[in-house]
Design an enzyme around this catalytic site. Structure first.
Site, PDB file in Angstrom:
ATOM      1  N   HIS A   1      13.952  -0.830  -6.345  1.00 49.06           N
ATOM      2  CA  HIS A   1      13.207  -0.612  -7.602  1.00 49.06           C
ATOM      3  C   HIS A   1      12.016   0.314  -7.350  1.00 49.06           C
ATOM      4  O   HIS A   1      11.755   1.237  -8.122  1.00 49.06           O
ATOM      5  CB  HIS A   1      12.649  -1.937  -8.148  1.00 49.06           C
ATOM      6  CG  HIS A   1      13.658  -2.921  -8.630  1.00 49.06           C
ATOM      7  ND1 HIS A   1      13.664  -4.238  -8.233  1.00 49.06           N
ATOM      8  CD2 HIS A   1      14.700  -2.797  -9.485  1.00 49.06           C
ATOM      9  CE1 HIS A   1      14.650  -4.881  -8.830  1.00 49.06           C
ATOM     10  NE2 HIS A   1      15.305  -4.021  -9.598  1.00 49.06           N
TER      11      HIS A   1
ATOM     12  N   LYS B   1      17.807 -18.678 -17.628  1.00 52.78           N
ATOM     13  CA  LYS B   1      16.999 -19.825 -17.160  1.00 52.78           C
ATOM     14  C   LYS B   1      17.023 -19.933 -15.627  1.00 52.78           C
ATOM     15  O   LYS B   1      16.251 -20.667 -15.048  1.00 52.78           O
ATOM     16  CB  LYS B   1      17.536 -21.133 -17.768  1.00 52.78           C
ATOM     17  CG  LYS B   1      17.522 -21.168 -19.286  1.00 52.78           C
ATOM     18  CD  LYS B   1      16.190 -21.667 -19.820  1.00 52.78           C
ATOM     19  CE  LYS B   1      16.163 -21.853 -21.314  1.00 52.78           C
ATOM     20  NZ  LYS B   1      16.288 -20.651 -22.112  1.00 52.78           N
TER      21      LYS B   1
ATOM     22  N   ARG C   1      22.705   2.692  -8.399  1.00 54.08           N
ATOM     23  CA  ARG C   1      22.891   2.563  -6.945  1.00 54.08           C
ATOM     24  C   ARG C   1      24.276   3.026  -6.517  1.00 54.08           C
ATOM     25  O   ARG C   1      24.450   3.634  -5.476  1.00 54.08           O
ATOM     26  CB  ARG C   1      22.724   1.101  -6.519  1.00 54.08           C
ATOM     27  CG  ARG C   1      21.323   0.591  -6.607  1.00 54.08           C
ATOM     28  CD  ARG C   1      21.302  -0.903  -6.533  1.00 54.08           C
ATOM     29  NE  ARG C   1      22.097  -1.486  -7.607  1.00 54.08           N
ATOM     30  CZ  ARG C   1      22.165  -2.764  -7.879  1.00 54.08           C
ATOM     31  NH1 ARG C   1      21.523  -3.628  -7.130  1.00 54.08           N
ATOM     32  NH2 ARG C   1      22.882  -3.211  -8.885  1.00 54.08           N
TER      33      ARG C   1
ATOM     34  N   SER D   1      18.272  -7.814  -6.131  1.00 56.56           N
ATOM     35  CA  SER D   1      17.373  -8.979  -6.156  1.00 56.56           C
ATOM     36  C   SER D   1      18.160 -10.253  -5.852  1.00 56.56           C
ATOM     37  O   SER D   1      17.676 -11.136  -5.137  1.00 56.56           O
ATOM     38  CB  SER D   1      16.709  -9.104  -7.528  1.00 56.56           C
ATOM     39  OG  SER D   1      15.952  -7.965  -7.817  1.00 56.56           O
TER      40      SER D   1
END
Ligand code: PNS
Length: 160
Positions: A17, A41, A92, A130
């Site tokens: 990022h 969530k 990417r 991530s």
């Protein structure tokens, strides 16, 4: 003054990022990194934590024309509210392309003034995500090559 928006989940920000942020910051006068409110969530970090980690990463990198904020709702509305018309997304690998292509066209359908510009991070980040970083950190793996230093500490503090 030309402004662009770099939106994402940033759960958490990675060096991939950051690479895209640095590239975009060179192309635009003002770059706003926009963290999406979590509908998912399962996010590990809160909105405030994500923004803090992004701010730390950007100030450590000496990026003076980058702001960090959050948004809820449609991205095209947030883009307009920030006085921009350009969305930055990182690509990417080819596997990112289909989703990104759909999203770019849908956003332009929702607002014809909204253009998406894709930037390719350095190839060393082409496999950084991530999700993988959280998994490696969870099982005690070394993530220091993939994330800014503030994220290493933040992941160590998380019990998950
Ligand atoms: O980092 P991510 O998870 O790939 O980011 C995706 C994000 C947050 C940019 C995207 O889900 C988004 O723009 N959400 C806001 C809601 C919206 O505008 N949806 C329509 C886009 S086609």
């Amino acid at each position: 003054m030309k402004a662009a928006i770099f939106p994402g989940s940033f759960d958490p920000v990675t060096n991939g990022h950051l690479d895209v942020i640095k590239r975009a910051a060179k192309l635009f006068d003002r770059l706003v990194v926009l963290v999406a409110i979590n509908e998912n969530k399962n996010a590990l970090f809160t909105m405030d934590e994500k923004k803090f980690l992004l701010k730390e990463a950007c100030s450590s990198a000496g990026l003076k024309n980058v702001e960090v904020s959050g948004f809820e709702g449609l991205l095209v509305d947030a883009v307009k509210n920030f006085g921009a018309s350009v969305i930055i997304r990182g690509l990417r690998a080819l596997s990112d392309f289909e989703f990104e292509f759909q999203m770019a066209l849908m956003n332009r359908e929702l607002d014809e003034t909204c253009e998406t510009i894709f930037l390719m991070p350095s190839p060393e980040y082409s496999f950084t995500s991530s999700r993988m970083i959280k998994e490696i950190a969870k099982y005690g793996g070394d993530i220091s090559a993939f994330v800014p230093s503030a994220v290493i500490d933040a992941l160590k503090r998380k019990k998950y």
